[in-house]
Design an enzyme around this catalytic site. Structure first.
Site, PDB file in Angstrom:
ATOM      1  CB  VAL A   9      58.431 -19.993 -16.913  1.00  0.00           C
ATOM      2  CG1 VAL A   9      59.096 -21.114 -17.738  1.00  0.00           C
ATOM      3  CG2 VAL A   9      56.740 -20.247 -17.235  1.00  0.00           C
ATOM      4  CB  ALA A  10      61.372 -24.585 -14.831  1.00  0.00           C
ATOM      5  CB  SER A  15      61.178 -27.407 -17.609  1.00  0.00           C
ATOM      6  OG  SER A  15      59.785 -27.865 -18.367  1.00  0.00           O
ATOM      7  CG  ASP A  24      51.522 -28.918 -17.855  1.00  0.00           C
ATOM      8  OD1 ASP A  24      52.029 -29.533 -17.233  1.00  0.00           O
ATOM      9  OD2 ASP A  24      51.872 -28.155 -18.861  1.00  0.00           O
ATOM     10  CD  GLU A  76      52.607 -24.881 -12.896  1.00  0.00           C
ATOM     11  OE1 GLU A  76      52.781 -26.323 -12.900  1.00  0.00           O
ATOM     12  OE2 GLU A  76      53.257 -23.939 -12.384  1.00  0.00           O
ATOM     13  CG  HIS A  79      53.626 -30.044 -13.435  1.00  0.00           C
ATOM     14  ND1 HIS A  79      54.500 -29.710 -14.524  1.00  0.00           N
ATOM     15  CD2 HIS A  79      54.422 -30.766 -12.850  1.00  0.00           C
ATOM     16  CE1 HIS A  79      55.229 -29.389 -14.629  1.00  0.00           C
ATOM     17  NE2 HIS A  79      56.047 -30.853 -13.932  1.00  0.00           N
TER      18      HIS A  79
END
Length: 109
Positions: A9-10, A15, A24, A76, A79
């Site tokens: 997680v950023a 983010s 996403d 990811e 993303h």
């Protein structure tokens, strides 16, 4: 805990989702929603087709597999980020992640 969150997680305020240039996606194959890495990797042809289509429309897969040490994030496959079709096509063809293309260090300090 904190170590897991740092890898997945950023940090607050960092983010790409907050900027509006990233989102996403999920894959739907034969009516099944694919949301996890394992589910998506079970359909490599669909992932490859998604990458080709994304590049043509200016999007990149943001966190590439094998580039975790460069991007600072795990792979990811959901993303994606908008960078414009010219840069997206260059990145897609070269296999570079955005940090490599921009020659920057992404690790937030």
């Amino acid at each position: 805990g904190e170590e897991y969150a740092a890898a997945h997680v950023a940090p607050g305020g960092h983010s790409e989702h907050e900027t509006g240039i990233a989102l996403d996606v999920i894959l739907i194959v034969d009516g099944e929603e694919l949301r996890s890495i394992e589910q998506m990797e079970a359909h490599p042809e669909e992932l490859a087709a998604l990458d080709r289509v994304m590049a043509a429309h200016g999007f990149i897969l943001r966190y590439l597999e094998g580039k975790e040490d460069i991007t600072g994030y795990q792979y990811e496959p959901w993303h994606i980020r908008y960078v414009g079709s010219k840069i997206a096509t260059k990145l897609y063809k070269s296999g570079q992640c955005l940090e490599e293309y921009l020659n920057v260090d992404s690790k937030y300090e």
